[in-house]
Design an enzyme around this catalytic site. Structure first.
Site, short mmCIF file in Angstrom:
data_model
loop_
_atom_site.label_atom_id
_atom_site.label_comp_id
_atom_site.label_asym_id
_atom_site.label_seq_id
_atom_site.Cartn_x
_atom_site.Cartn_y
_atom_site.Cartn_z
N GLU A 51 0.84 -1.20 0.00
CA GLU A 51 0.00 0.00 0.00
C GLU A 51 0.88 1.26 0.00
O GLU A 51 2.04 1.22 0.43
CB GLU A 51 -0.88 -0.02 1.27
CG GLU A 51 -1.80 1.19 1.39
CD GLU A 51 -2.85 1.03 2.49
OE1 GLU A 51 -2.77 0.07 3.28
OE2 GLU A 51 -3.76 1.89 2.54
N ASN A 198 -12.30 -0.93 -0.67
CA ASN A 198 -11.59 -1.55 0.45
C ASN A 198 -12.24 -1.12 1.76
O ASN A 198 -12.50 0.07 1.95
CB ASN A 198 -10.13 -1.10 0.45
CG ASN A 198 -9.40 -1.51 1.73
OD1 ASN A 198 -9.04 -2.68 1.88
ND2 ASN A 198 -9.22 -0.58 2.65
N GLU A 199 -12.48 -2.07 2.62
CA GLU A 199 -13.05 -1.78 3.95
C GLU A 199 -14.08 -0.64 3.85
O GLU A 199 -13.97 0.38 4.53
CB GLU A 199 -11.95 -1.45 4.96
CG GLU A 199 -11.08 -2.67 5.24
CD GLU A 199 -10.15 -2.54 6.45
OE1 GLU A 199 -10.09 -1.46 7.07
OE2 GLU A 199 -9.49 -3.54 6.77
N TYR A 263 -6.62 -8.93 11.41
CA TYR A 263 -5.36 -8.54 12.06
C TYR A 263 -5.37 -9.05 13.49
O TYR A 263 -6.42 -9.06 14.14
CB TYR A 263 -5.21 -7.02 12.06
CG TYR A 263 -4.89 -6.46 10.69
CD1 TYR A 263 -3.61 -6.57 10.15
CD2 TYR A 263 -5.87 -5.83 9.93
CE1 TYR A 263 -3.32 -6.06 8.89
CE2 TYR A 263 -5.58 -5.31 8.67
CZ TYR A 263 -4.29 -5.43 8.16
OH TYR A 263 -4.00 -4.93 6.92
N GLU A 319 -6.09 -9.12 3.48
CA GLU A 319 -5.21 -8.44 4.46
C GLU A 319 -5.20 -9.30 5.72
O GLU A 319 -6.26 -9.61 6.27
CB GLU A 319 -5.74 -7.04 4.82
CG GLU A 319 -5.53 -6.01 3.74
CD GLU A 319 -5.93 -4.59 4.18
OE1 GLU A 319 -5.83 -4.25 5.36
OE2 GLU A 319 -6.37 -3.84 3.28
N GLN A 368 2.23 -6.10 5.49
CA GLN A 368 2.42 -5.74 4.11
C GLN A 368 3.83 -6.12 3.67
O GLN A 368 4.65 -6.49 4.50
CB GLN A 368 2.17 -4.25 3.93
CG GLN A 368 0.74 -3.84 4.27
CD GLN A 368 0.37 -2.42 3.79
OE1 GLN A 368 1.13 -1.80 3.05
NE2 GLN A 368 -0.79 -1.93 4.21
O1 AHR Z 1 -2.88 -2.52 6.29
C1 AHR Z 1 -3.16 -1.31 6.94
C2 AHR Z 1 -4.63 -0.93 6.85
O2 AHR Z 1 -5.39 -1.86 7.55
C3 AHR Z 1 -5.24 -0.92 5.49
O3 AHR Z 1 -5.01 0.26 4.81
C4 AHR Z 1 -6.70 -1.10 5.78
O4 AHR Z 1 -7.39 -1.74 4.75
C5 AHR Z 1 -6.71 -1.88 7.07
O5 AHR Z 1 -7.54 -1.32 8.01
#
Ligand code: AHR
Length: 518
Positions: A51, A198-199, A263, A319, A368
């Site tokens: 990103e 995205n999101e 995450y 992600e 990432q």
């Molecule tokens: O990876 C960092 C961020 O995490 C991304 O930009 C977003 O999609 C997610 O919340």
């Protein structure tokens, strides 16, 4: 003591020890069902995400041709070389949250004419757009990687998305294809995967599932590309998935996949915990949350199974990874943190889960690639470090496009107070040459284990290779100006016993074992 009594006591003791050993053996048993493979592990499960965030693109991948850092046409040479080792199958770009702020026309044409922009989500950095569509797609060609582009839904329009698709993929005499030609690229690129936003429940426009599903269909109608991916909700937002599946039920030709983001933060989003400075209790919490991803993923998959029994729509975990506090003294908006053997074990758990769910999980992209979150490589000026996670990706390449062999894991409980999780994580596959590859992790911080691996359905085999990633300390890591602490090493604590393997696997380790069928 009389001789008879002494003999009896010794016999009792021997029997007790034997039963202990047998019980222990039973506790750690991995069964690989060799003849039950049905689904292929799509190599795109080993995908990545880059990103416009912190030092991932600018300074990490792209330094420009004028830089004193050795580069090939502006791309950092050392980063290119390291990433080539991983044979990255697919790379997602330009975001992330950045995607819904990005206007692709800012990043094409002569560099001196490209406008600067402020990266509002990530540290307010001013970017000169020197890295745009051509630079990204050329990078993919250099890495022999499939691109996965995310269009701007939040602040963009279907027209803008349609134009981008035409610019990238059209071979005709069309306005956008001609603009691309004018900018120096005659032939279109092949881009199969397109994310529609995205999101969009958050940074992508704070939409409801229902509103987004309608927008998704609208954008998708004008996106003449192979695989259109709808944004997923929060990791435990099952209603979101249900809404997307329901609203697209009669339009399944417009949707190729739904994305899933997961995450792991050790503590809370406000104070996630340090990447380097942590104790065993925090190790456990991280690992426990990594395992916790599986039940969430399964609930989403069950919803998809209900609406799409023919399994046409894929799940893209585009992600994922551990998210720790940034390194002290670094820009909080840059999400730069170190990476230890704990992150390597986490990556093994995630990847084993994705492998085992490969009937519908067709892609995953760790967050990432460079200098951001659970990165493969870290850079500092002219120097580059390969992280422990890098080595997990290197080790797991063996599963690329191989037939997943279902595994059952019975393992000792890993306890922390009243909480318990498994001590082992595993997955297995058989490649096109018939070779069987098993990857397993001892996820405990300090418990060396012995496990048997039962090759159910296999008559005879030989061990052709075994490797390990392990470390002395729970926070062992690789850093600038010091000898590499974590990498892949040869491993010889694997023995064959009939159609079983007996493996002594140290704590905090990831092991791969390759077998050839006789
Ligand atoms: O990876 C960092 C961020 O995490 C991304 O930009 C977003 O999609 C997610 O919340």
């Amino acid at each position: 003591m009389k001789k008879g009594k002494m003999f009896f006591m010794l016999l009792l003791f021997a029997l007790f020890s034997l039963s202990e050993i047998i019980a222990q053996d039973k506790i750690n048993t991995i069964t690989v069902n060799v003849s039950e493979g049905k689904y292929t592990i799509n190599r795109n499960i080993y995908g990545h995400f880059a990103e416009h965030l912190g030092r991932c693109i600018y300074d990490g991948i792209w330094v420009g041709t004028e830089s004193s850092i050795p580069n090939i046409q502006g791309y950092r040479k050392d980063v290119l070389e390291a990433l080539k080792e991983l044979e990255i199958p697919v790379l997602r770009w330009p975001g992330g949250c950045f995607a819904d702020t990005y206007h692709w026309k800012d990043g094409i044409g002569p560099k001196q004419n490209r406008p600067t922009i402020e990266n509002k989500f990530w540290g307010g950095t001013i970017e000169d757009n020197s890295f745009g569509t051509h630079e990204f797609l050329d990078l993919c060609e250099m890495l022999n990687t499939q691109p996965y582009l995310a269009v701007n839904v939040g602040s963009g329009s279907p027209q803008e998305a349609k134009d981008w698709i035409e610019y990238v993929t059209s071979d005709g005499n069309t306005p956008m294809a001609n603009l691309r030609r004018k900018n120096g690229r005659e032939k279109p690129w092949k881009v199969k995967f397109w994310g529609i936003g995205n999101e969009n429940w958050g940074c992508g426009g704070n939409m409801t599932a229902s509103y987004y599903a309608d927008l998704f269909l609208r954008f998708s109608t004008y996106s003449w590309v192979d695989t259109k991916v709808a944004t997923g909700g929060l990791p435990d937002d099952y209603d979101w998935t249900e809404t997307i599946m329901k609203k697209t039920e009669r339009k399944q030709n417009l949707i190729g996949g739904i994305s899933f983001h997961h995450y792991t933060v050790t503590h809370t989003w406000a104070d996630k915990g340090s990447a380097l400075d942590f104790i065993k209790d925090e190790w456990f919490k991280t690992i426990s949350k990594n395992f916790g991803m599986e039940s969430m993923l399964k609930k989403h998959l069950a919803i998809m199974d209900k609406y799409d029994p023919e399994n046409k729509i894929s799940m893209f975990a585009d992600e994922w990874g551990n998210w720790h506090n940034v390194e002290p003294g670094t820009n909080p908006g840059f999400l730069y943190h170190q990476n230890t053997i704990r992150d390597a074990v986490s990556a093994a758990i995630y990847l084993n889960i994705f492998n085992n769910s490969c009937y519908r999980v067709k892609m995953a992209n760790i967050a990432q690639t460079v200098n951001v979150l659970q990165a493969m490589v870290l850079t500092n000026d002219k120097f580059l470090v390969k992280t422990p996670t890098f080595y997990v990706f290197k080790m797991y390449k063996k599963h690329f496009d191989a037939l997943m062999l279902p595994t059952e894991v019975i393992s000792e409980k890993y306890l922390n107070g009243t909480e318990e999780i498994p001590s082992l994580s595993a997955s297995a596959s058989q490649n096109k040459d018939g070779e069987i590859n098993i990857t397993l992790a001892n996820v405990t911080a300090d418990n060396d284990l012995q496990t048997s691996i039962n090759l159910n359905g296999l008559e005879d085999f030989e061990i052709i290779n075994s490797e390990i990633i392990t470390a002395d300390k729970i926070n062992s890591h690789n850093d600038f100006n010091k000898k590499e602490e974590v990498s892949i090493k040869g491993f010889n604590s694997v023995d064959k016993d009939g159609n079983n393997l007996i493996v002594s696997i140290p704590s905090k380790s990831i092991v791969s074992i390759s077998l050839k069928i006789k």
